[in-house]
Design an enzyme around this catalytic site. Structure first.
Site, mmCIF file in Angstrom:
data_model
loop_
_atom_site.group_PDB
_atom_site.id
_atom_site.type_symbol
_atom_site.label_atom_id
_atom_site.label_comp_id
_atom_site.label_asym_id
_atom_site.label_seq_id
_atom_site.Cartn_x
_atom_site.Cartn_y
_atom_site.Cartn_z
ATOM 1 N N SER A 4 -11.042 0.653 2.703
ATOM 2 C CA SER A 4 -10.386 0.241 3.948
ATOM 3 C C SER A 4 -9.831 1.461 4.675
ATOM 4 C CB SER A 4 -9.245 -0.737 3.650
ATOM 5 O OG SER A 4 -9.753 -1.925 3.089
ATOM 6 N N ARG A 46 0.824 -1.226 0.000
ATOM 7 C CA ARG A 46 0.000 0.000 0.000
ATOM 8 C C ARG A 46 0.845 1.257 0.000
ATOM 9 N NH1 ARG A 46 -2.294 -3.691 -1.095
ATOM 10 N NH2 ARG A 46 -4.238 -4.576 -0.307
ATOM 11 N N GLU A 63 -5.058 3.801 6.182
ATOM 12 C CA GLU A 63 -4.825 3.640 4.753
ATOM 13 C C GLU A 63 -5.492 4.777 3.997
ATOM 14 O OE1 GLU A 63 -6.169 0.476 1.305
ATOM 15 O OE2 GLU A 63 -5.233 -0.313 3.112
#
Length: 300
Positions: free
Chosen positions: A225, A174, A295
Site C-alpha cells: 500500500s 500503521r 505508508e
C-alpha cells in the site's frame, strides 16, 4: 569507509558488499546502490557491526525485506544493514514466540498455523519481515501486530539496543514509536499467541491469502500500500473514484487491480514513482479536499 570495510571483513560479520544495488533488496525492484551493504549472520555479528559503525561515526540505516520501501535512484550513502538470513530464528514455548526481525511474515504465519497457534492469520500473504511489520504496526482483516506483540528488542539510531514493552512501543494505526519519537528498528520480538484449532487457523489463512491474490498485484514488482487510509475513507477507493486507476508516469503505474498500489511495469525509476505519488496527492486534494499521506517509506 575503507577502514570500516576492512574491520567488518576481519570480524567476519557476514555479507559485506560495496556499491550493492538496492533494487535487488526491495520488492519494487527499484533503488540505487548502497555505499556499503552489510547483512550480519546473527545478533552478535549485528552488535559487532554496529560497534564498528559507531567507532567510525559512519551514517547507517537498516532494512528488512524491502516490501514497504522506495529507495532513490541515487542510492544511499553510508552503511545499509540488512536484517535477513541469520536474524530470522524462531523459538516457540507454549503460546509465546520469540522471532528474529529478519524472519519472513509468510514463513512465520505458516509455521505457527502448523503449531495450532492463532493470532497472525491476518498477515497471511504479507511479503515483508517481522521487524518491518512491528515497525509499521502492519495490519489487515481487522487485526494488527499491536494485538500480538508482547515486547520488542530495538536497535536505536545511536547503535544501542533495548527491549521495549508493548505499551512503550506506542502502537497506533500503521504507527509505532520507532517511526518518530525514538527512531529504531526491531531486531527481534516476542509474540503472545492463542491456542487454536489447526484446521480452522489454516482455513482463515488460506481465505486471507486468496483475497490478497484476487485483489492485490503481488505478481508485479510493488511496495504494498502506497498511502495510509485517511479513515473513515479508504485510499484505494478515493484514487479509483478520481479516475486514476491505470495512470502512468514513466515506468510507474497505478495498479488496475488495486488503486492503492503502484507497480513497476519493468523499467520504473524512483523518480517516476515519486512523481506519480505527487500527482495522486494533488488530484485527491483538489477533488475531495483530502490530504493523502504515504505508508511506504521513502528514502532519498
Amino acid at each position: 569507509m575503507k577502514k570500516v570495510v576492512a574491520e567488518l571483513m576481519e570480524a567476519n560479520v557476514g555479507k559485506v558488499i560495496e556499491q550493492e544495488p538496492l533494487s535487488k533488496h526491495t520488492t519494487m525492484k527499484i533503488g540505487g546502490p548502497a555505499e556499503l551493504f552489510v547483512e550480519p549472520s546473527n545478533i552478535e555479528h549485528l552488535k559487532t557491526t554496529m560497534n564498528i559503525i559507531k567507532k567510525h561515526g559512519v551514517k547507517w540505516r537498516a532494512i528488512g525485506r524491502g516490501s514497504n520501501l522506495l529507495v532513490s535512484d541515487q542510492g544511499i550513502s553510508g552503511v545499509v544493514v540488512k536484517l535477513g538470513n541469520g536474524l530470522d530464528d524462531v523459538e516457540i514455548e507454549d503460546n509465546m514466540v520469540k522471532v528474529g526481525g529478519g524472519c519472513s511474515v509468510v514463513k512465520l504465519s505458516m509455521m505457527l498455523s502448523k503449531q495450532g497457534l492463532s493470532g497472525l492469520e491476518f498477515a497471511s500473504g504479507i511479503p515483508g519481515s517481522i521487524g518491518g511489520a512491528v515497525y509499521m504496526n502492519a495490519g489487515a482483516h481487522g487485526s494488527d501486530m499491536a494485538a500480538i506483540v508482547e515486547k520488542a528488542h530495538i536497535l536505536f539510531e545511536d547503535g544501542t539496543m533495548q527491549w521495549l514493552t508493548k505499551d512503550e512501543m506506542e502502537f497506533s494505526y500503521r504507527h509505532s514509536i520507532l517511526q518518530t519519537e525514538r527512531p529504531g528498528v526491531c531486531v527481534e520480538t516476542v509474540l503472545s499467541m492463542t491456542k487454536g484449532e489447526k484446521e480452522a487457523i489454516v482455513a482463515v489463512m488460506q481465505k486471507n491469502k486468496d483475497y490478497r491474490r484476487e485483489t492485490q498485484p503481488w505478481d508485479r514488482p510493488c511496495a504494498g500500500s502506497i498511502f495510509r487510509n485517511p479513515l473513515p475513507q479508504y485510499a484505494g477507493n478515493l484514487i479509483e473514484q478520481a479516475g486514476l486507476k491505470g495512470h502512468e508516469i514513466g515506468g510507474a503505474k497505478v495498479s488496475e487491480q488495486h488503486a492503492n498500489f503502484i507497480v513497476n511495469t519493468g523499467d520504473a525509476k524512483a523518480e517516476d514513482v515519486l512523481n506519480l505519488i505527487a500527482h495522486i496527492k494533488a488530484v485527491i486534494k483538489e477533488k475531495f479536499d483530502v490530504e493523502m499521506h504515504t505508508e511506504v517509506e521513502i528514502i532519498q
